[in-house]
Design a protein around this motif. Structure first.
Motif, PDB file in Angstrom:
ATOM      1  N   LEU A  59     -63.465  47.683-101.157  1.00  0.00           N
ATOM      2  CA  LEU A  59     -63.276  48.053 -99.753  1.00  0.00           C
ATOM      3  C   LEU A  59     -64.119  49.252 -99.366  1.00  0.00           C
ATOM      4  O   LEU A  59     -64.586  49.354 -98.214  1.00  0.00           O
ATOM      5  CB  LEU A  59     -61.793  48.346 -99.499  1.00  0.00           C
ATOM      6  N   ASP A  60     -64.313  50.176-100.294  1.00  0.00           N
ATOM      7  CA  ASP A  60     -65.101  51.363 -99.954  1.00  0.00           C
ATOM      8  C   ASP A  60     -66.549  51.002 -99.674  1.00  0.00           C
ATOM      9  O   ASP A  60     -67.232  51.660 -98.874  1.00  0.00           O
ATOM     10  CB  ASP A  60     -65.019  52.399-101.075  1.00  0.00           C
ATOM     11  N   GLN A  61     -67.043  49.919-100.326  1.00  0.00           N
ATOM     12  CA  GLN A  61     -68.407  49.466-100.059  1.00  0.00           C
ATOM     13  C   GLN A  61     -68.460  48.617 -98.795  1.00  0.00           C
ATOM     14  O   GLN A  61     -69.378  48.747 -97.970  1.00  0.00           O
ATOM     15  CB  GLN A  61     -68.914  48.640-101.258  1.00  0.00           C
ATOM     16  N   ALA A  62     -67.474  47.731 -98.631  1.00  0.00           N
ATOM     17  CA  ALA A  62     -67.482  46.816 -97.487  1.00  0.00           C
ATOM     18  C   ALA A  62     -67.381  47.558 -96.162  1.00  0.00           C
ATOM     19  O   ALA A  62     -67.988  47.163 -95.156  1.00  0.00           O
ATOM     20  CB  ALA A  62     -66.341  45.807 -97.616  1.00  0.00           C
ATOM     21  N   PHE A  63     -66.593  48.644 -96.118  1.00  0.00           N
ATOM     22  CA  PHE A  63     -66.375  49.386 -94.862  1.00  0.00           C
ATOM     23  C   PHE A  63     -67.026  50.767 -94.871  1.00  0.00           C
ATOM     24  O   PHE A  63     -66.746  51.579 -93.993  1.00  0.00           O
ATOM     25  CB  PHE A  63     -64.875  49.523 -94.611  1.00  0.00           C
ATOM     26  N   ASP A  64     -67.879  51.014 -95.850  1.00  0.00           N
ATOM     27  CA  ASP A  64     -68.624  52.274 -95.930  1.00  0.00           C
ATOM     28  C   ASP A  64     -67.693  53.478 -95.778  1.00  0.00           C
ATOM     29  O   ASP A  64     -67.849  54.311 -94.875  1.00  0.00           O
ATOM     30  CB  ASP A  64     -69.721  52.313 -94.861  1.00  0.00           C
ATOM     31  N   PHE A  65     -66.710  53.570 -96.671  1.00  0.00           N
ATOM     32  CA  PHE A  65     -65.753  54.679 -96.608  1.00  0.00           C
ATOM     33  C   PHE A  65     -66.428  56.028 -96.844  1.00  0.00           C
ATOM     34  O   PHE A  65     -65.918  57.059 -96.413  1.00  0.00           O
ATOM     35  CB  PHE A  65     -64.653  54.475 -97.655  1.00  0.00           C
ATOM     36  N   ARG A  66     -67.553  56.021 -97.550  1.00  0.00           N
ATOM     37  CA  ARG A  66     -68.232  57.292 -97.814  1.00  0.00           C
ATOM     38  C   ARG A  66     -68.611  57.977 -96.516  1.00  0.00           C
ATOM     39  O   ARG A  66     -68.577  59.203 -96.404  1.00  0.00           O
ATOM     40  CB  ARG A  66     -69.476  57.045 -98.664  1.00  0.00           C
ATOM     41  N   THR A  67     -68.927  57.157 -95.479  1.00  0.00           N
ATOM     42  CA  THR A  67     -69.283  57.714 -94.167  1.00  0.00           C
ATOM     43  C   THR A  67     -68.095  57.725 -93.219  1.00  0.00           C
ATOM     44  O   THR A  67     -67.823  58.731 -92.549  1.00  0.00           O
ATOM     45  CB  THR A  67     -70.425  56.900 -93.529  1.00  0.00           C
ATOM     46  N   ASN A  68     -67.351  56.613 -93.180  1.00  0.00           N
ATOM     47  CA  ASN A  68     -66.282  56.463 -92.191  1.00  0.00           C
ATOM     48  C   ASN A  68     -64.944  57.050 -92.623  1.00  0.00           C
ATOM     49  O   ASN A  68     -64.123  57.424 -91.775  1.00  0.00           O
ATOM     50  CB  ASN A  68     -66.096  54.977 -91.874  1.00  0.00           C
ATOM     51  N   LEU A  69     -64.705  57.123 -93.919  1.00  0.00           N
ATOM     52  CA  LEU A  69     -63.431  57.644 -94.416  1.00  0.00           C
ATOM     53  C   LEU A  69     -63.678  58.332 -95.759  1.00  0.00           C
ATOM     54  O   LEU A  69     -63.291  57.847 -96.819  1.00  0.00           O
ATOM     55  CB  LEU A  69     -62.417  56.497 -94.571  1.00  0.00           C
TER      56      LEU A  69
END
Length: 513
Positions: free
Chosen positions: A90-100
């Motif tokens: 999920l962290d890759q699919a929704f780009d958590f590094r930037t968005n969360l």
């Protein structure tokens, strides 16, 4: 895959010369008792595996296996069991590094599997066995089913693995459900057919639960680190169905190594949670019973122990069909923590369980023999036991009672033959909830500079440790996790002769080269 098993034994009831263990070392008139067993089993298998990945984010694994077992009949010896497992980061699919950015890692997984299982060799036919009469043979007590089918377990699991705050906090959550069908089990039958049991494919058993693991590092610095790990799990087994035509009012009995001479049983009823304990109990006032207190108020006394107005003694019910508890706990888990300051680390491990009951043979035998403190009260002058005397019985089955005020006529009979009678399962079935301090450890790691000077060692540490420090529970003797061992099987519904926990104190030296 081929399994060959051989066992040859010779039993001697006594030796002619002590300490000389040889089959010829027997006194005159003593005949050695030889026995032998051998079995052959063959399983041929075909296995396939496919693993797919896309964009370092989506993953899919598919497996398939087919077995052909020699222990099953020709029409049933082939069984196929596949599995499918999918996951997404999920962290890759929704780009958590930037968005969360608070989420360091997150993976969602879903899997399905179907697993087959065969039976033991020579389970399809009846075979003679040697009897105690010389030259005599007997048929088996359990009738086999020559068309027995392979067992099947279908399971689902949904899980989430997540890490937060740069891996300082982590969560692993799993929800699972499995269904076991065609389980190969023995069931009781009418002895009129010439056997006491029959091996069948038993309906369906479901297993549902949740597992949670939480780990955290509340404090982290150059010289000090504090780590915490916590896990918790809850599971429920339900008997959904048995063979076609099975009476739902008839329980399926689970083998727990012993029934205490038919006085204690672990039953499972269709539609209910499995492994419930039934046995003898003291006679109690029926539902709706009451007495009139000193103020003239009617007081409900349903479930109170019934005592004889003349002797002051209770009575034990005549049938072993009273619900005493359930073997399986409500939930269980563990906890560990570690504190590190520079090269010194202090850690501890705990385990815990809530709910569940077990019958204690140890408590039953020691109690009715008067060797425990539970029989001290009234030993010399008798007691007025708590309970009621039945004065009359109403048409609806309830009773009009009075509070017992009679001193026991025989304290020996009160304890030895009634309340603490070893066959009174109610008195010797206890809750198995516990909190255990399993281990504490203090470890010192030698400085790296000192290790490097040796030019041999890669690391070294010395530690002091202790195990089984304490157990906080309501179990009367020894270990609430104790059971009974019959052969190589350990059963949890009954405790018999279990050993106390062994506390260990020690020192550990660890060297890495």
């Amino acid at each position: 895959m081929v399994y060959h098993y051989r066992r040859n034994t010779v039993q001697l009831d006594e030796l002619d010369i002590d300490g000389v263990y040889h089959i010829n070392n027997v006194p005159f008139g003593i005949i050695p008792d030889p026995s032998n067993y051998r079995s052959y089993k063959t399983i041929n298998s075909l296995y396939g595996f496919v693993s797919l990945g896309f964009d370092d984010t989506y993953y899919l694994d598919i497996t398939g296996r087919n077995d052909w077992s020699s222990t099953l009949s020709r029409g049933n010896w082939s069984y196929f069991y596949p599995s499918v497992a999918a996951s997404v980061l999920l962290d890759q699919a929704f780009d958590f590094r930037t968005n969360l950015p608070v989420v360091s890692f997150a993976k969602l997984r879903l899997s399905w599997a179907n697993v087959g299982n065969d039976t033991s060799p020579y389970s399809l036919d009846q075979y003679y066995s040697a009897s105690s009469i010389s030259g005599g043979y007997a048929l088996p007590s359990t009738i086999p089913d020559p068309m027995i089918k392979p067992e099947n377990v279908e399971s689902w699991e949904l899980g989430l693995d997540a890490k937060f705050f740069r891996n300082r906090l982590g969560l692993d959550l799993a929800l699972y459900s499995s269904s076991t069908t065609n389980q190969i089990v023995p069931v009781d039958i009418d002895p009129i057919v010439g056997a006491s049991g029959m091996k069948i494919n038993a309906g369906e058993i479901t297993n549902k639960g949740i597992e949670v693991a939480l780990y955290a590092t509340p404090v982290r610095s150059r010289d000090f680190t504090w780590d915490v790990n916590l896990n918790w799990a809850k599971n429920k087994n339900t008997l959904v169905s048995l063979q076609e035509g099975w009476d739902p009012e008839q329980p399926y009995e689970t083998d727990m190594g012993t029934t205490i001479g038919g006085r204690l049983h672990v039953y499972s009823y269709i539609g209910e949670e499995m492994h419930q304990i039934y046995g003898f109990a003291l006679q109690r006032a029926p539902e709706g019973s009451y007495y009139i207190d000193d103020t003239g108020k009617q007081v409900d006394c349903s479930g109170e122990v019934v005592l004889d107005a003349t002797t002051g003694l209770p009575s034990v019910e005549k049938t072993a069909d009273h619900f005493l508890g359930k073997v399986n706990p409500d939930w269980r888990g563990g906890f560990s923590t570690s504190l590190r300051y520079k090269s010194l680390t202090l850690s501890g491990v705990f385990s815990y369980q809530w709910g569940g009951q077990r019958y204690s043979v140890t408590d039953g035998i020691l109690s009715y023999q008067g060797k425990l403190t539970n029989s001290l009260e009234g030993r010399y002058d008798g007691i007025v036991a708590e309970g009621v005397n039945i004065v009359s019985t109403n048409e609806d089955g309830s009773a009009v009672c009075q509070v017992n005020n009679t001193v026991t006529s025989s304290i020996y009979t009160y304890y030895q033959a009634r309340v603490l009678d070893r066959y009174n399962g109610e008195s010797h079935t206890f809750e198995t909830s516990f909190l255990k301090f399993k281990e504490v450890r203090l470890e010192y790691a030698l400085p790296t500079a000192l290790i490097q000077k040796t030019k041999v060692l890669q690391g070294a540490s010395i530690a002091l440790f202790a195990t089984n420090i304490f157990s906080w529970d309501k179990w009367p003797q020894y270990d609430p996790e104790g059971g009974i061992m019959t052969g190589t099987n350990v059963y949890g519904g009954v405790e018999a002769g279990a050993f106390p926990m062994t506390r260990t104190l020690g020192m550990n030296l660890r060297l890495s080269f």
